[in-house]
Design an enzyme around this catalytic site. Sequence first.
Site, PDB file in Angstrom:
ATOM      1  N   ARG A  56      29.923  -2.040   5.909  1.00 13.86           N
ATOM      2  CA  ARG A  56      28.667  -1.997   6.679  1.00 13.86           C
ATOM      3  C   ARG A  56      28.847  -2.703   8.031  1.00 13.86           C
ATOM      4  NH1 ARG A  56      28.284   0.051   2.576  1.00 13.86           N
ATOM      5  NH2 ARG A  56      28.702   1.765   3.957  1.00 13.86           N
ATOM      6  N   GLN A  86      13.541  -6.152   8.238  1.00 10.10           N
ATOM      7  CA  GLN A  86      14.215  -6.209   6.930  1.00 10.10           C
ATOM      8  C   GLN A  86      15.669  -5.773   7.080  1.00 10.10           C
ATOM      9  OE1 GLN A  86      11.389  -4.497   3.702  1.00 10.10           O
ATOM     10  NE2 GLN A  86      10.579  -3.767   5.638  1.00 10.10           N
ATOM     11  N   VAL A  88      19.604  -5.611   8.269  1.00 12.57           N
ATOM     12  CA  VAL A  88      20.673  -6.595   8.445  1.00 12.57           C
ATOM     13  C   VAL A  88      21.583  -6.214   9.611  1.00 12.57           C
ATOM     14  CG1 VAL A  88      20.576  -7.375   6.058  1.00 12.57           C
ATOM     15  CG2 VAL A  88      22.103  -5.484   6.643  1.00 12.57           C
ATOM     16  N   ASP A  89      21.273  -5.095  10.267  1.00 14.06           N
ATOM     17  CA  ASP A  89      22.043  -4.728  11.464  1.00 14.06           C
ATOM     18  C   ASP A  89      21.552  -5.547  12.661  1.00 14.06           C
ATOM     19  OD1 ASP A  89      19.909  -3.332  12.997  1.00 14.06           O
ATOM     20  OD2 ASP A  89      20.007  -1.817  11.413  1.00 14.06           O
ATOM     21  N   HIS A 104      15.985 -10.371   5.594  1.00 15.99           N
ATOM     22  CA  HIS A 104      16.962 -10.132   4.521  1.00 15.99           C
ATOM     23  C   HIS A 104      18.385 -10.477   4.933  1.00 15.99           C
ATOM     24  CE1 HIS A 104      13.897  -7.134   2.593  1.00 15.99           C
ATOM     25  NE2 HIS A 104      13.572  -8.389   2.413  1.00 15.99           N
ATOM     26  N   SER A 171       9.589   1.666   3.413  1.00 16.80           N
ATOM     27  CA  SER A 171       8.896   2.248   2.261  1.00 16.80           C
ATOM     28  C   SER A 171       7.873   1.282   1.691  1.00 16.80           C
ATOM     29  CB  SER A 171       9.910   2.628   1.178  1.00 16.80           C
ATOM     30  OG  SER A 171      10.607   1.474   0.768  1.00 16.80           O
TER      31      SER A 171
HETATM   32  N1  APR Z   1      11.993   7.056  11.569  1.00 18.56           N
HETATM   33  C1  APR Z   1      11.108   6.232  10.908  1.00 18.56           C
HETATM   34  N2  APR Z   1      11.114   6.067   9.587  1.00 18.56           N
HETATM   35  C2  APR Z   1      12.027   6.745   8.882  1.00 18.56           C
HETATM   36  C3  APR Z   1      12.975   7.607   9.480  1.00 18.56           C
HETATM   37  C4  APR Z   1      12.918   7.747  10.896  1.00 18.56           C
HETATM   38  N3  APR Z   1      13.761   8.543  11.559  1.00 18.56           N
HETATM   39  N4  APR Z   1      13.752   8.129   8.495  1.00 18.56           N
HETATM   40  C5  APR Z   1      13.319   7.605   7.337  1.00 18.56           C
HETATM   41  N5  APR Z   1      12.277   6.778   7.558  1.00 18.56           N
HETATM   42  C6  APR Z   1      11.475   6.012   6.606  1.00 18.56           C
HETATM   43  C7  APR Z   1      11.319   6.607   5.214  1.00 18.56           C
HETATM   44  O1  APR Z   1      10.244   7.540   5.209  1.00 18.56           O
HETATM   45  C8  APR Z   1      11.018   5.367   4.389  1.00 18.56           C
HETATM   46  O2  APR Z   1       9.626   5.087   4.357  1.00 18.56           O
HETATM   47  O3  APR Z   1      12.140   4.783   6.404  1.00 18.56           O
HETATM   48  C9  APR Z   1      11.739   4.258   5.148  1.00 18.56           C
HETATM   49  C10 APR Z   1      12.989   3.733   4.480  1.00 18.56           C
HETATM   50  O4  APR Z   1      12.639   3.072   3.304  1.00 18.56           O
HETATM   51  P1  APR Z   1      13.721   2.244   2.491  1.00 18.56           P
HETATM   52  O5  APR Z   1      14.978   3.032   2.396  1.00 18.56           O
HETATM   53  O6  APR Z   1      13.085   1.803   1.228  1.00 18.56           O
HETATM   54  O7  APR Z   1      14.044   0.993   3.456  1.00 18.56           O
HETATM   55  P2  APR Z   1      13.273  -0.378   3.595  1.00 18.56           P
HETATM   56  O8  APR Z   1      11.808  -0.213   3.393  1.00 18.56           O
HETATM   57  O9  APR Z   1      13.734  -0.977   4.862  1.00 18.56           O
HETATM   58  O10 APR Z   1      13.864  -1.209   2.399  1.00 18.56           O
HETATM   59  C11 APR Z   1      13.482  -2.546   2.279  1.00 18.56           C
HETATM   60  O11 APR Z   1      14.959  -2.876   0.467  1.00 18.56           O
HETATM   61  O12 APR Z   1      16.895  -2.641  -0.612  1.00 18.56           O
HETATM   62  C12 APR Z   1      16.188  -3.475   0.168  1.00 18.56           C
HETATM   63  O13 APR Z   1      16.985  -5.249   1.419  1.00 18.56           O
HETATM   64  C13 APR Z   1      16.850  -3.859   1.444  1.00 18.56           C
HETATM   65  O14 APR Z   1      15.796  -4.377   3.540  1.00 18.56           O
HETATM   66  C14 APR Z   1      15.858  -3.432   2.488  1.00 18.56           C
HETATM   67  C15 APR Z   1      14.570  -3.368   1.705  1.00 18.56           C
END
Ligand code: APR
Length: 226
Positions: A56, A86, A88-89, A104, A171
């Site tokens: 990563r 949230q 880490v980049d 995070h 999400s």
């Molecule tokens: N623009 C905006 N949102 C987007 C895009 C985009 N181009 N593509 C996808 N998404 C949205 C999805 O619809 C979803 O709601 O980004 C969200 C990604 O959700 P997750 O994958 O659950 O990521 P996140 O909410 O950041 O996760 C939170 O979970 O596993 C842990 O520590 C990890 O920080 C992370 C935390």
Amino acid sequence: MKNIVVLTGAGISAESGIKTFRDADGLWEGYDVMEVASPQGWQKNPKLVLQFYNDRRRQLSEVHPNAAHKALVQLEEQYHVTIITQNVDDLHERAGSSHVVHLHGELLKARSQKNPDEVIPCTNDINYGDTCKYGQQLRPHIVWFGEEVPMLETAISLTEKADILIIIGTSMQVYPAANLVHYVTPGIPKYFVDPAPAITDKSIQVIAKKASLGVPELVTKLLEHV
Ligand code: APR
């Protein structure tokens, strides 16, 4: 100046080429989440965990901030902006945002596996056997499932001072991050930019677009109506 607090998740970095977590099949880049992001996974196979985060970290050199990260920087012309991410980049920092809180952890830091406060910069791989100055194995400076979120109190007190809240690309499934929204002053404007927004709160204005489109649009609007 009004305070804008921006809560970002993996979605804001998706168009830069970094995969989100929950859009796939429960695997991150082919790995079982708990194997690579939990204290138990670290106990079981630290070399695998190190390799996962080394990959990563290496990926950071191949990706760049996108239009959404950059638009948030423009907001600083007329607002005091704090990004609570949230992610880490380091794409918010590379875009030029001045105040970024990483809930995070950060790929570009390592820490002692024994002492969470012994944190050092880390731009290269962490290998098994690499130690801090006290001789303890280094691990990624990442908040794994089940671990405390050290920046939470800071994030809460910043959120309480928000005049405007913007949520982007998350999400809202991971706590305590998802709870932050409940700390804002009732009645302030709240926006949520996500193509598949998973919220039911009617007090939040949803912009159901990808971040690279929705965020610049929102920023333009906020700069016109300060
Ligand atoms: N623009 C905006 N949102 C987007 C895009 C985009 N181009 N593509 C996808 N998404 C949205 C999805 O619809 C979803 O709601 O980004 C969200 C990604 O959700 P997750 O994958 O659950 O990521 P996140 O909410 O950041 O996760 C939170 O979970 O596993 C842990 O520590 C990890 O920080 C992370 C935390």
